[in-house]
Design an enzyme around this catalytic site. Structure first.
Site, short mmCIF file in Angstrom:
data_model
loop_
_atom_site.label_atom_id
_atom_site.label_comp_id
_atom_site.label_asym_id
_atom_site.label_seq_id
_atom_site.Cartn_x
_atom_site.Cartn_y
_atom_site.Cartn_z
N PRO A 1 0.82 -1.21 0.00
CA PRO A 1 0.00 0.00 0.00
C PRO A 1 0.86 1.26 0.00
CG PRO A 1 -0.82 -1.58 1.59
CD PRO A 1 0.49 -2.12 1.10
N GLU A 2 0.49 2.21 -0.84
CA GLU A 2 1.21 3.49 -0.87
C GLU A 2 0.47 4.49 0.01
OE1 GLU A 2 3.07 4.60 -4.53
OE2 GLU A 2 2.87 2.60 -5.38
N LYS B 1 3.56 5.60 4.86
CA LYS B 1 3.05 4.24 4.81
C LYS B 1 2.79 3.65 6.20
CE LYS B 1 5.51 3.27 0.49
NZ LYS B 1 6.44 2.36 -0.20
N ARG C 1 13.08 -3.15 -7.01
CA ARG C 1 11.69 -2.96 -7.44
C ARG C 1 11.65 -2.67 -8.94
NH1 ARG C 1 8.28 -1.44 -3.32
NH2 ARG C 1 6.64 -1.96 -4.82
#
Length: 324
Positions: free
Chosen positions: A2-3, A52, A314
């Site tokens: 989740p951002e 976050k 990433r």
């Protein structure tokens, strides 16, 4: 993972449905039994997101710190209130039909509106989804629930977090002090200057700096790719080589996109869409982003194929022409 927008929306659920209420805190899984006992029976007094991470305050002066990480999620159930973007989309965030939305007296779309069952389950993580209505309250915990927060009308179950711990106020302050600025909490000139200064002094690639939560809070893989494309900035540019005006524009654009995400529940990164394109973008990720998840497809601006590479462990998506 989740951002920032997702965590702010989760904190908003707690503010609406738990703050001000006495909360029974337990650990059905057993791994948080000691922490749960410290909070059990106390009233929740605040719910706050910083990037976050989320912090829930109780009237005994203790805080519950949560970092969802990659696998964490909250399940809310009971007589809860969700945004119009949840209700009118039948659970798929952003697929809205504003003309058909029924708002409650507070201007929010209640899950009991439009003939829906009074008690429903809402799952909130990277995505938000309405699940099957519940027939009894509280429902039995599903899966490995680390912590359960229960009031007389709502329940929140946490599963799979990276961090779940009870902190004293000074410990919360220490955690937040290590985080970069979050424009949802502070959009001041000082916050902007803090971000610009952090970028300017580092030789690290800007594509890595935007994911560094000590530089700026809340940006994840999607927002990183989209912010860099919107700035037409090469991800490999050292922070100290990023012009000051570009760094300022990045901060202001992050504030803008984060606000859109909090309001819509979607990481919508394309502006100036007509009504039809806006509806498509909210409904389908393929119509929502400039470069994210578009590897091998032509750039929406120049037609060059979007590149996929790995940066900071990433996936990074960018246009080798527009961001050269």
């Amino acid at each position: 993972m989740p951002e920032g927008h997702s965590v702010h929306r989760i904190a908003r659920q707690f503010a609406r449905n738990f703050v001000g209420s006495r909360v029974a805190v337990s650990s059905p899984q057993g791994r948080f039994a000691s922490g749960a006992s410290e909070l059990d029976g106390h009233t929740m007094t605040d719910a706050r997101a910083v990037g976050k991470q989320m912090f829930l305050e109780f009237d005994n002066g203790l805080w519950l710190r949560i970092h969802l990480g990659i696998y964490g999620a909250w399940d809310f159930a009971g007589d809860i209130t969700a945004d119009a973007t949840v209700r009118s989309a039948n659970g798929r965030m952003g697929q809205t039909n504003q003309a058909g939305t029924v708002l409650d007296s507070a201007g929010e779309d209640s899950l009991s509106s439009m003939g829906a069952p009074r008690r429903t389950r809402l799952r909130m993580a990277e995505q938000e989804k309405l699940e099957e209505p519940i027939t009894e309250f509280p429902p039995e915990p599903i899966g490995q629930v680390r912590v359960r927060l229960l009031t007389d009308r709502a329940v929140a179950d946490l599963r799979g977090p990276t961090a779940c711990e009870v902190l004293r106020p000074e410990q919360v302050d220490a955690v937040i002090a290590k985080l970069g600025p979050d424009p949802q909490l502070d959009s001041s000139e000082a916050a902007e200057e803090r971000f610009v200064a952090a970028v300017a002094k580092k030789p690290t690639a800007i594509g890595l700096l935007l994911m560094d939560q000590s530089v700026v809070s809340g940006i994840g893989n999607v927002y990183r790719a989209e912010l860099l494309f919107r700035a037409r900035l090469n991800p490999h540019t050292p922070g100290k080589s990023v012009p000051t005006d570009v760094a300022r524009a990045l901060w202001r654009d992050w504030a803008h996109l984060l606000d859109v995400g909090v309001r819509t529940g979607q990481m919508l990164t394309m502006d100036d869409l007509d009504d039809e394109a806006y509806a498509l973008a909210l409904a389908n990720r393929a119509d929502r982003h400039w470069v994210y998840k578009r590897e091998g497809l032509p750039c929406r601006v120049c037609g060059t194929n979007i590149v996929l590479e790995e940066m900071g462990s990433r996936k990074l998506y960018w246009c080798p022409k527009d961001q050269a």
